[in-house]
Design a protein around this motif. Structure first.
Motif, PDB file in Angstrom:
ATOM      1  N   GLU A  59      -1.652   0.951   2.181  1.00 49.60           N
ATOM      2  CA  GLU A  59      -1.352   0.341   0.730  1.00 49.60           C
ATOM      3  C   GLU A  59      -2.132   1.407  -0.582  1.00 49.60           C
ATOM      4  O   GLU A  59      -1.021   1.053  -1.414  1.00 49.60           O
ATOM      5  CB  GLU A  59      -2.258  -0.470   1.052  1.00 49.60           C
ATOM      6  CG  GLU A  59      -3.461  -1.631  -0.341  1.00 49.60           C
ATOM      7  CD  GLU A  59      -4.263  -2.249   0.343  1.00 49.60           C
ATOM      8  OE1 GLU A  59      -4.985  -2.559  -0.410  1.00 49.60           O
ATOM      9  OE2 GLU A  59      -3.744  -3.229   0.855  1.00 49.60           O
ATOM     10  N   VAL A  63       0.385   1.342  -4.132  1.00 49.20           N
ATOM     11  CA  VAL A  63      -0.176   0.495  -4.936  1.00 49.20           C
ATOM     12  C   VAL A  63      -0.209   1.156  -6.122  1.00 49.20           C
ATOM     13  O   VAL A  63       0.312   0.644  -7.442  1.00 49.20           O
ATOM     14  CB  VAL A  63      -1.637  -0.205  -5.313  1.00 49.20           C
ATOM     15  CG1 VAL A  63      -2.126  -0.339  -6.238  1.00 49.20           C
ATOM     16  CG2 VAL A  63      -1.700  -1.177  -4.081  1.00 49.20           C
ATOM     17  N   TYR A  64      -0.453   2.741  -6.527  1.00 51.22           N
ATOM     18  CA  TYR A  64      -0.135   3.431  -7.421  1.00 51.22           C
ATOM     19  C   TYR A  64       1.358   3.821  -7.855  1.00 51.22           C
ATOM     20  O   TYR A  64       1.644   3.817  -8.649  1.00 51.22           O
ATOM     21  CB  TYR A  64      -0.540   5.002  -6.975  1.00 51.22           C
ATOM     22  CG  TYR A  64      -1.124   5.976  -8.076  1.00 51.22           C
ATOM     23  CD1 TYR A  64      -1.743   6.274  -8.887  1.00 51.22           C
ATOM     24  CD2 TYR A  64       0.404   6.845  -7.890  1.00 51.22           C
ATOM     25  CE1 TYR A  64      -1.800   7.290  -9.651  1.00 51.22           C
ATOM     26  CE2 TYR A  64       0.442   8.005  -9.160  1.00 51.22           C
ATOM     27  CZ  TYR A  64      -0.658   8.141  -9.907  1.00 51.22           C
ATOM     28  OH  TYR A  64      -1.361   8.937 -10.917  1.00 51.22           O
ATOM     29  N   GLN A  92      -2.734  -4.748 -12.322  1.00 52.35           N
ATOM     30  CA  GLN A  92      -1.594  -4.725 -11.402  1.00 52.35           C
ATOM     31  C   GLN A  92      -2.499  -4.319  -9.773  1.00 52.35           C
ATOM     32  O   GLN A  92      -1.650  -4.146  -8.722  1.00 52.35           O
ATOM     33  CB  GLN A  92      -0.713  -3.779 -11.846  1.00 52.35           C
ATOM     34  CG  GLN A  92      -0.278  -4.730 -12.840  1.00 52.35           C
ATOM     35  CD  GLN A  92       0.961  -3.417 -13.794  1.00 52.35           C
ATOM     36  OE1 GLN A  92       1.384  -2.011 -13.580  1.00 52.35           O
ATOM     37  NE2 GLN A  92       1.860  -4.027 -14.032  1.00 52.35           N
ATOM     38  N   THR A  93      -3.649  -2.917 -10.250  1.00 49.01           N
ATOM     39  CA  THR A  93      -3.903  -2.924  -9.748  1.00 49.01           C
ATOM     40  C   THR A  93      -5.102  -3.403  -9.008  1.00 49.01           C
ATOM     41  O   THR A  93      -4.957  -3.135  -7.416  1.00 49.01           O
ATOM     42  CB  THR A  93      -4.835  -1.163 -10.265  1.00 49.01           C
ATOM     43  OG1 THR A  93      -4.762  -0.316 -10.936  1.00 49.01           O
ATOM     44  CG2 THR A  93      -5.463  -0.077  -8.738  1.00 49.01           C
ATOM     45  N   SER A  95      -3.946  -6.569  -8.357  1.00 47.29           N
ATOM     46  CA  SER A  95      -3.915  -7.652  -7.348  1.00 47.29           C
ATOM     47  C   SER A  95      -3.652  -7.316  -5.823  1.00 47.29           C
ATOM     48  O   SER A  95      -2.989  -6.600  -5.877  1.00 47.29           O
ATOM     49  CB  SER A  95      -3.038  -7.843  -8.461  1.00 47.29           C
ATOM     50  OG  SER A  95      -1.297  -8.844  -7.419  1.00 47.29           O
ATOM     51  N   LEU A  98       0.569  -7.450  -5.413  1.00 43.71           N
ATOM     52  CA  LEU A  98       1.288  -6.765  -5.785  1.00 43.71           C
ATOM     53  C   LEU A  98       0.756  -5.047  -4.832  1.00 43.71           C
ATOM     54  O   LEU A  98       1.593  -4.740  -4.051  1.00 43.71           O
ATOM     55  CB  LEU A  98       0.500  -5.633  -6.388  1.00 43.71           C
ATOM     56  CG  LEU A  98       1.502  -4.472  -7.783  1.00 43.71           C
ATOM     57  CD1 LEU A  98       1.859  -5.068  -9.127  1.00 43.71           C
ATOM     58  CD2 LEU A  98       1.587  -3.608  -6.999  1.00 43.71           C
ATOM     59  N   ALA A  99      -0.876  -5.559  -3.592  1.00 43.42           N
ATOM     60  CA  ALA A  99      -1.202  -4.254  -2.451  1.00 43.42           C
ATOM     61  C   ALA A  99      -0.250  -5.364  -1.349  1.00 43.42           C
ATOM     62  O   ALA A  99       0.100  -4.039  -0.654  1.00 43.42           O
ATOM     63  CB  ALA A  99      -2.191  -4.803  -2.659  1.00 43.42           C
ATOM     64  N   ALA A 102       3.374  -3.969  -2.168  1.00 38.61           N
ATOM     65  CA  ALA A 102       3.428  -2.746  -2.226  1.00 38.61           C
ATOM     66  C   ALA A 102       3.402  -1.670  -0.249  1.00 38.61           C
ATOM     67  O   ALA A 102       3.939  -0.509  -0.032  1.00 38.61           O
ATOM     68  CB  ALA A 102       1.808  -2.283  -2.896  1.00 38.61           C
ATOM     69  N   THR A 103       3.150  -2.596  -0.246  1.00 38.84           N
ATOM     70  CA  THR A 103       2.063  -1.990   1.929  1.00 38.84           C
ATOM     71  C   THR A 103       3.206  -2.389   1.651  1.00 38.84           C
ATOM     72  O   THR A 103       4.062  -1.633   3.632  1.00 38.84           O
ATOM     73  CB  THR A 103       0.624  -2.974   2.312  1.00 38.84           C
ATOM     74  OG1 THR A 103       0.035  -3.054   1.701  1.00 38.84           O
ATOM     75  CG2 THR A 103       1.039  -2.350   3.552  1.00 38.84           C
TER      76      THR A 103
END
Length: 206
Positions: A59, A63-64, A92-93, A95, A98-99, A102-103
């Protein structure tokens, strides 16, 4: 006498080959690498070993990667209905949406890298993923390349000192290989849909 002693020494050591009774047989030679893989056996081992460090931090790495992607290509935000309003890095970081996405993307990459041991699976799996992206409104196949640099930066941050120049070169080769395979899947789906559309048009004319 000297010759006899010499022979005796060879017998005690198990003969000229140096083998002794009860020695284990030589292990079989490793299978030659699949010619479709752009990595040597050693490079494949290196990436799969280092990837374990990434798989324990899916995760935050993902995210990064996406934060970096949107820093460089903010226009891509509009493709994501759930978090397209997140304009700042901080939003974003933090959220959850988003996480989660991203995963999912990192899981796809995880399957791809683990699939380096079975290239038939690798090609089939990533081609399917590429095909699904053809159906995303506004997505173009060139967008796959935009994840390359953010991915490498994210891996570098997660691995820290373990991210040597040699590891960097292996990851560069691997992510290019993955992206090309995704694009091939996208193009096959594009071709299939167009051919179906053309065939449907002929049926109507008939």
């Amino acid at each position: 006498m000297g010759c006899e002693l010499g022979k005796l020494g060879l017998v005690q050591r198990g003969g000229e080959s140096g083998k002794r009774e009860g020695d284990l047989p030589e292990p079989p030679a490793p299978a030659p690498p699949d010619p479709r893989l752009p990595l040597t056996a050693k490079q494949k081992y290196s990436i799969m070993a280092s990837w374990k460090g990434i798989s324990r931090a899916m995760e935050p790495t993902g995210v990064y990667m996406f934060v970096k992607l949107f820093e460089e290509h903010q226009e891509l935000l509009s493709l994501f209905e759930k978090f397209k309003e997140l304009k700042t890095k901080e939003q974003q970081t933090s959220s959850m949406e988003l996480a989660e996405h991203a995963t999912q993307v990192m899981s796809t990459l995880d399957e791809g890298i683990k699939g380096l041991d079975n290239l038939d699976f690798f090609f089939e799996y990533l081609a399917q993923v590429g095909a699904t992206h053809y159906r995303i409104p506004g997505f173009h196949k060139e967008y796959f390349w935009r994840i390359e640099k953010p991915f490498l930066e994210a891996v570098k941050v997660t691995l820290g000192d373990r991210y040597t120049d040699n590891v960097d070169a292996i990851y560069q080769t691997t992510i290019k290989f993955i992206i090309r395979t995704l694009i091939e899947g996208y193009e096959k789906e594009e071709k299939r849909v167009k051919e179906e559309g053309a065939a449907g048009g002929k049926d109507k004319e008939a």
